[in-house]
Design a protein around this motif. Structure first.
Motif, PDB file in Angstrom:
ATOM      1  N   ASN A 285     -39.823  -2.321 -23.765  1.00 31.04           N
ATOM      2  CA  ASN A 285     -39.952  -3.757 -23.503  1.00 31.04           C
ATOM      3  C   ASN A 285     -38.608  -4.427 -23.230  1.00 31.04           C
ATOM      4  O   ASN A 285     -38.577  -5.589 -22.821  1.00 31.04           O
ATOM      5  CB  ASN A 285     -40.627  -4.451 -24.685  1.00 31.04           C
ATOM      6  CG  ASN A 285     -42.094  -4.099 -24.791  1.00 31.04           C
ATOM      7  OD1 ASN A 285     -42.758  -3.855 -23.785  1.00 31.04           O
ATOM      8  ND2 ASN A 285     -42.604  -4.036 -26.009  1.00 31.04           N
ATOM      9  N   ARG A 286     -37.530  -3.728 -23.505  1.00 31.93           N
ATOM     10  CA  ARG A 286     -36.204  -4.282 -23.250  1.00 31.93           C
ATOM     11  C   ARG A 286     -35.651  -3.701 -21.950  1.00 31.93           C
ATOM     12  O   ARG A 286     -36.029  -2.608 -21.514  1.00 31.93           O
ATOM     13  CB  ARG A 286     -35.255  -3.950 -24.410  1.00 31.93           C
ATOM     14  CG  ARG A 286     -35.741  -4.366 -25.785  1.00 31.93           C
ATOM     15  CD  ARG A 286     -35.549  -5.850 -26.027  1.00 31.93           C
ATOM     16  NE  ARG A 286     -36.606  -6.662 -25.484  1.00 31.93           N
ATOM     17  CZ  ARG A 286     -37.739  -6.939 -26.122  1.00 31.93           C
ATOM     18  NH1 ARG A 286     -37.966  -6.454 -27.330  1.00 31.93           N
ATOM     19  NH2 ARG A 286     -38.648  -7.697 -25.547  1.00 31.93           N
ATOM     20  N   LEU A 287     -34.732  -4.404 -21.352  1.00 35.83           N
ATOM     21  CA  LEU A 287     -34.095  -3.962 -20.113  1.00 35.83           C
ATOM     22  C   LEU A 287     -32.991  -2.961 -20.408  1.00 35.83           C
ATOM     23  O   LEU A 287     -32.495  -2.863 -21.535  1.00 35.83           O
ATOM     24  CB  LEU A 287     -33.535  -5.154 -19.353  1.00 35.83           C
ATOM     25  CG  LEU A 287     -34.517  -6.281 -18.997  1.00 35.83           C
ATOM     26  CD1 LEU A 287     -33.781  -7.417 -18.299  1.00 35.83           C
ATOM     27  CD2 LEU A 287     -35.652  -5.766 -18.138  1.00 35.83           C
ATOM     28  N   LEU A 332     -44.028   7.657 -25.698  1.00 34.68           N
ATOM     29  CA  LEU A 332     -43.482   7.160 -26.959  1.00 34.68           C
ATOM     30  C   LEU A 332     -43.324   5.652 -26.957  1.00 34.68           C
ATOM     31  O   LEU A 332     -43.481   4.997 -27.990  1.00 34.68           O
ATOM     32  CB  LEU A 332     -42.128   7.828 -27.239  1.00 34.68           C
ATOM     33  CG  LEU A 332     -42.145   9.345 -27.457  1.00 34.68           C
ATOM     34  CD1 LEU A 332     -40.735   9.847 -27.681  1.00 34.68           C
ATOM     35  CD2 LEU A 332     -43.039   9.710 -28.629  1.00 34.68           C
ATOM     36  N   SER A 333     -42.988   5.095 -25.810  1.00 31.92           N
ATOM     37  CA  SER A 333     -42.820   3.650 -25.699  1.00 31.92           C
ATOM     38  C   SER A 333     -43.179   3.245 -24.285  1.00 31.92           C
ATOM     39  O   SER A 333     -42.723   3.863 -23.314  1.00 31.92           O
ATOM     40  CB  SER A 333     -41.379   3.242 -26.018  1.00 31.92           C
ATOM     41  OG  SER A 333     -41.207   1.848 -25.912  1.00 31.92           O
ATOM     42  N   GLU A 334     -44.012   2.227 -24.161  1.00 25.66           N
ATOM     43  CA  GLU A 334     -44.481   1.775 -22.860  1.00 25.66           C
ATOM     44  C   GLU A 334     -44.291   0.274 -22.750  1.00 25.66           C
ATOM     45  O   GLU A 334     -44.427  -0.466 -23.725  1.00 25.66           O
ATOM     46  CB  GLU A 334     -45.955   2.135 -22.666  1.00 25.66           C
ATOM     47  CG  GLU A 334     -46.455   1.904 -21.256  1.00 25.66           C
ATOM     48  CD  GLU A 334     -47.867   2.427 -21.049  1.00 25.66           C
ATOM     49  OE1 GLU A 334     -48.359   2.407 -19.905  1.00 25.66           O
ATOM     50  OE2 GLU A 334     -48.478   2.868 -22.052  1.00 25.66           O
ATOM     51  N   ARG A 335     -44.011  -0.159 -21.552  1.00 28.29           N
ATOM     52  CA  ARG A 335     -43.738  -1.568 -21.312  1.00 28.29           C
ATOM     53  C   ARG A 335     -45.022  -2.386 -21.391  1.00 28.29           C
ATOM     54  O   ARG A 335     -46.024  -2.063 -20.739  1.00 28.29           O
ATOM     55  CB  ARG A 335     -43.075  -1.744 -19.942  1.00 28.29           C
ATOM     56  CG  ARG A 335     -42.709  -3.179 -19.597  1.00 28.29           C
ATOM     57  CD  ARG A 335     -42.043  -3.239 -18.234  1.00 28.29           C
ATOM     58  NE  ARG A 335     -41.702  -4.596 -17.847  1.00 28.29           N
ATOM     59  CZ  ARG A 335     -40.590  -5.223 -18.196  1.00 28.29           C
ATOM     60  NH1 ARG A 335     -39.703  -4.588 -18.947  1.00 28.29           N
ATOM     61  NH2 ARG A 335     -40.347  -6.454 -17.803  1.00 28.29           N
ATOM     62  N   VAL A 336     -44.994  -3.445 -22.177  1.00 24.48           N
ATOM     63  CA  VAL A 336     -46.111  -4.386 -22.304  1.00 24.48           C
ATOM     64  C   VAL A 336     -45.696  -5.676 -21.599  1.00 24.48           C
ATOM     65  O   VAL A 336     -44.765  -6.349 -22.051  1.00 24.48           O
ATOM     66  CB  VAL A 336     -46.457  -4.649 -23.778  1.00 24.48           C
ATOM     67  CG1 VAL A 336     -47.630  -5.621 -23.878  1.00 24.48           C
ATOM     68  CG2 VAL A 336     -46.773  -3.349 -24.496  1.00 24.48           C
ATOM     69  N   PRO A 337     -46.352  -6.036 -20.498  1.00 26.07           N
ATOM     70  CA  PRO A 337     -45.883  -7.200 -19.729  1.00 26.07           C
ATOM     71  C   PRO A 337     -45.847  -8.499 -20.531  1.00 26.07           C
ATOM     72  O   PRO A 337     -44.981  -9.352 -20.291  1.00 26.07           O
ATOM     73  CB  PRO A 337     -46.897  -7.286 -18.576  1.00 26.07           C
ATOM     74  CG  PRO A 337     -47.442  -5.907 -18.450  1.00 26.07           C
ATOM     75  CD  PRO A 337     -47.478  -5.346 -19.840  1.00 26.07           C
ATOM     76  N   SER A 338     -46.747  -8.665 -21.491  1.00 23.41           N
ATOM     77  CA  SER A 338     -46.787  -9.930 -22.227  1.00 23.41           C
ATOM     78  C   SER A 338     -45.585 -10.120 -23.145  1.00 23.41           C
ATOM     79  O   SER A 338     -45.176 -11.253 -23.421  1.00 23.41           O
ATOM     80  CB  SER A 338     -48.079 -10.013 -23.045  1.00 23.41           C
ATOM     81  OG  SER A 338     -48.156  -8.933 -23.961  1.00 23.41           O
ATOM     82  N   SER A 339     -45.010  -9.027 -23.651  1.00 24.87           N
ATOM     83  CA  SER A 339     -43.881  -9.119 -24.575  1.00 24.87           C
ATOM     84  C   SER A 339     -42.594  -8.535 -24.011  1.00 24.87           C
ATOM     85  O   SER A 339     -41.598  -8.453 -24.732  1.00 24.87           O
ATOM     86  CB  SER A 339     -44.219  -8.407 -25.891  1.00 24.87           C
ATOM     87  OG  SER A 339     -44.527  -7.039 -25.640  1.00 24.87           O
ATOM     88  N   ALA A 340     -42.608  -8.115 -22.745  1.00 23.39           N
ATOM     89  CA  ALA A 340     -41.429  -7.492 -22.151  1.00 23.39           C
ATOM     90  C   ALA A 340     -40.481  -8.566 -21.620  1.00 23.39           C
ATOM     91  O   ALA A 340     -40.864  -9.703 -21.341  1.00 23.39           O
ATOM     92  CB  ALA A 340     -41.837  -6.547 -21.024  1.00 23.39           C
ATOM     93  N   ASP A 341     -39.215  -8.186 -21.481  1.00 22.10           N
ATOM     94  CA  ASP A 341     -38.197  -9.099 -20.961  1.00 22.10           C
ATOM     95  C   ASP A 341     -38.330  -9.261 -19.459  1.00 22.10           C
ATOM     96  O   ASP A 341     -38.700  -8.321 -18.738  1.00 22.10           O
ATOM     97  CB  ASP A 341     -36.793  -8.580 -21.297  1.00 22.10           C
ATOM     98  CG  ASP A 341     -36.509  -8.622 -22.779  1.00 22.10           C
ATOM     99  OD1 ASP A 341     -37.245  -9.327 -23.491  1.00 22.10           O
ATOM    100  OD2 ASP A 341     -35.560  -7.948 -23.226  1.00 22.10           O
ATOM    101  N   SER A 342     -38.002 -10.442 -18.995  1.00 22.06           N
ATOM    102  CA  SER A 342     -38.055 -10.732 -17.571  1.00 22.06           C
ATOM    103  C   SER A 342     -36.728 -10.387 -16.911  1.00 22.06           C
ATOM    104  O   SER A 342     -35.665 -10.440 -17.536  1.00 22.06           O
ATOM    105  CB  SER A 342     -38.386 -12.205 -17.347  1.00 22.06           C
ATOM    106  OG  SER A 342     -38.292 -12.535 -15.979  1.00 22.06           O
TER     107      SER A 342
END
Length: 744
Positions: A285-287, A332-342
């Motif tokens: 979720n982080r860049l 192990l970790s996947e990007r969630v658009p609602s809580s991910a950084d823009s």
């Protein structure tokens, strides 16, 4: 008749203390207490103070010991076990002619291990079975300045190579100072195998080693010895320092993850980087920041099996199969658009949100009448000056306008005296008595040239609204309500989600250009960013000039700002202040601490920074200044000061006729409300204009001398400049910076 009774004075009566127990017995006290017990106060004399202090000291030392042990275990946890991460050792030569390959081979031969990746590859690996640990070596060529800085950022240990016959030149000295300012991990100093060492007698050899140790201790005081890799015992001790030493914490890396790319593949705009997560948890979720290319989003992170030793990076056009097609990869970790950084770094200003009112016809008429009245008042004042008879002129100080008879000099004499006086001003400027002094132009009115400037009664206490007349670029940056609290929450959240450090994963980065997969002499490294670290704001850094740099440093000179994993171009200097108004500095002088401001992505934590100046050689920059990150204060006002100087033409006690500050009476009337001051500490104000050449009469708080100089300070707010990403291939040769020392 009643007889008066005698009474003693109230002050002579005995007042018993109300808290006394009246000599009560123990049984009476127990009955009063009714089973309640009172905890003895630590301030009571009944408590053994010495014993209590001794117990507190022991408890404090125990807590410190437990914290150190926990920090040591946490720092070395990812290196332990059969699948532990290898320790990263960066090999940096500081002298010309030293060979990194010979040094690495000498370390491997000390334990009889073989190296993988020999043959001009980027990374060399070694499995030290004797110590049950793996090592990877990142050799840096001599003179590769940027490669040395990048390799030291990801290193657990840095191996400095010296030569017994060649001294450390200016390039090596500058590199050491830059690495020291950037932040160094644990350092080991060695001399690689050199056949010339055996030809040196024992006495000279000892002197050489002592000289090298004294040199490295200036930059790294923890060094106790310089190891000679020509000796097998020294090689074993140096290797033991690498495999058993405690990696020192680098402050700017604390709280952020990074991955060294063991295998890199690019396809359809997706960059796949395989490596071990280091630092803290890595969240999709982080860049992530790809050096020299920018910030990008991570789609997912999948596990990858551990390997016995780190292999060499694959070429960009490899055909590595990540996983069989019939097996669905684990995530192990996947990007969630609602809580991910823009990926947006700036705001989009809404011009329609500004005030859109238009003055009414009545307001326009009133403004026109006000302008006509002002013009008539100015005409009347000019007529009054013209109607003064010469024989009735006096030189008496009054509260009303003076009626002094004044004779203008002819044009040739005026120009002659002006040139002579400006030559004297130039000499004073060379002495740096008034570094902000500026000559008033003659071809343009001062009220037009300095229309954006204002006067201040006190630079320290005068109010200045930080949101007054802001430029449009200020609507693009972000502002934090409480930066310290936000940083604390962001770092706490980063420790709770993502892939644990020590896990070998494949990170899928979206939108990366293909050029990022083509690396140079070092493997690709991606750095995880914390939340909001993509957002741009007004950053401020406290910097001090490098004592070894002799060139002139102007605020407009293009410099490279390095902080954290980023490298940016250009900064702007600020000064000191109390009411958040800080003086703009045109030059960075030796022995002063200034604040450099820039529009750049925000960063959390304790961050060091360096300011580098590019030269004709891309790999030979110069260290200009070093410092640390202060805060992202958008209300900090940087005020540029200019000083208009005038010459006291005639002096009479506390009054003086001043010339050469202005050259027309309209400018005198425009700047009349601003306070004056002199070089000798007098303060005053303009009384009235005299003549048509800009002369005016001024009154001061004390007698002044004709050798004094009358000054008027004007201030204008200046703003930082937008930074741009720095790339090595985009560097263009610059002129010699030492020849650019003209005053703004």
């Amino acid at each position: 008749m009643v007889q008066a009774v005698h009474h003693h004075r109230p002050t002579l009566k005995q007042q018993n203390k109300p808290f006394k127990s009246k000599h009560a017995t123990k049984s009476a006290l127990k009955d009063i207490a009714k089973g309640r017990t009172q905890r003895p106060s630590p301030k009571s004399t009944a408590v053994n103070t010495a014993a209590q202090l001794r117990f507190n000291r022991r408890n404090t030392q125990k807590q410190i010991q437990v914290a150190k042990r926990a920090a040591l275990v946490a720092a070395t946890r990812i290196f332990n076990g059969t699948d532990g991460a290898p320790r990263v050792v960066t090999v940096i030569p500081l002298c010309e002619g030293t060979d990194t390959k010979d040094a690495i081979r000498a370390l491997s031969s000390a334990v009889g291990e073989e190296l993988e990746g020999v043959g001009g590859q980027k990374v060399w690996g070694m499995k030290a079975h004797r110590f049950k640990i793996s090592l990877i070596f990142l050799p840096v060529q001599y003179g590769r300045y940027w490669d040395a800085l990048d390799a030291a950022k990801v290193a657990d240990h840095v191996l400095f190579l010296f030569s017994p016959t060649v001294e450390v030149d200016r390039k090596g000295d500058t590199l050491l100072r830059t690495l020291q300012a950037q932040g160094l991990p644990t350092v080991v100093s060695v001399i690689p195998p050199d056949p010339l060492v055996h030809s040196i007698d024992q006495k000279s050899r000892s002197a050489i080693f002592e000289s090298l140790l004294s040199f490295i201790q200036y930059f790294e005081p923890s060094q106790t010895r310089v190891y000679d890799l020509s000796n097998s015992s020294d090689s074993l001790i140096a290797l033991r320092s690498l495999v058993e030493g405690h990696p020192r914490e680098v402050k700017w890396r604390s709280g952020r993850p990074w991955v060294i790319g063991e295998e890199v593949e690019w396809g359809d705009g997706v960059l796949k980087v395989t490596g071990i997560v280091r630092g803290v948890r890595l969240s999709a979720n982080r860049l992530v920041h790809v050096p020299n290319f920018g910030d990008y989003a991570v789609s997912k992170a999948c596990p990858c099996p551990h390997r016995a030793i780190m292999s060499t990076p694959s070429p960009p056009n490899n055909s590595h199969k990540w996983m069989p097609m019939d097996v669905e990869p684990q995530v192990l970790s996947e990007r969630v658009p609602s809580s991910a950084d823009s990926l947006s770094s700036t705001n989009v200003p809404d011009d329609m949100a500004n005030e859109q009112t238009w003055p009414t016809q009545e307001e326009l008429d009133n403004a026109k009448l006000h302008d006509d009245a002002s013009d008539r008042e100015g005409d009347i004042e000019e007529q009054d000056h013209e109607m003064v008879p010469l024989d009735s002129a006096t030189d008496v100080e009054t509260d009303r306008k003076s009626v002094v008879a004044f004779h203008d000099l002819d044009a040739e004499e005026e120009e002659k005296q002006l040139k002579e006086w400006r030559n004297r001003v130039q000499e004073e400027r060379d002495a740096q008595q008034f570094p902000d002094e500026l000559d008033t132009p003659q071809d343009i009115p001062a009220r037009t040239r300095f229309a954006r400037y204002r006067g201040m009664h006190s630079f320290r206490t005068s109010p200045w609204d930080p949101y007054e007349n802001l430029p449009r670029d200020y609507a693009r940056i972000f502002e934090f309500d409480d930066f310290t609290l936000t940083g604390r929450d962001v770092q706490k959240a980063a420790e709770a989600e993502g892939v644990e450090p020590g896990t070998r994963v494949t990170v899928y980065v979206d939108g990366v250009p293909e050029g990022a997969s083509i690396t140079g002499d070092l493997p690709l490294v991606i750095y995880g960013l914390l939340e909001y670290e993509r957002k741009k704001t007004d950053l401020h850094f406290t910097v001090q000039r490098n004592t070894e740099y002799d060139g002139s440093v102007r605020s407009k000179d293009p410099l490279t700002l390095c902080y954290g994993p980023r490298r940016l171009r250009h900064t702007r200097g600020g000064g000191k202040g109390v009411n958040n108004v800080h003086k703009f500095e045109r030059f960075l002088w030796h022995g002063t601490t200034v604040v450099a401001s820039v529009y750049a992505p925000v960063i959390f934590g304790r961050q060091s920074c360096t300011l580098l100046r590019e030269t004709e050689g891309v790999q030979v920059p110069e260290l200009v200044a070093m410092g640390s990150f202060m805060n992202p204060d958008t209300t900090r006002i940087i005020a540029k000061r200019i000083i208009l100087a005038g010459h006291p033409f005639k002096v009479h006690r506390k009054s003086a006729t001043v010339r050469y500050m202005f050259f027309n009476p309209d400018d005198v009337q425009y700047f009349k409300p601003i306070q004056l001051h002199t070089k000798h500490g007098r303060s005053g104000h303009v009384r009235e204009s005299l003549g048509t050449y800009g002369y005016f009469k001024a009154h001061f708080d004390g007698p002044i001398s004709q050798m004094d100089t009358v000054c008027m300070a004007l201030y204008k707010r200046v703003y930082p400049r937008w930074s741009e990403a720095w790339r090595p291939e985009s560097c263009e040769p610059l002129d010699d910076p030492t020849s650019k020392d003209e005053v703004l």
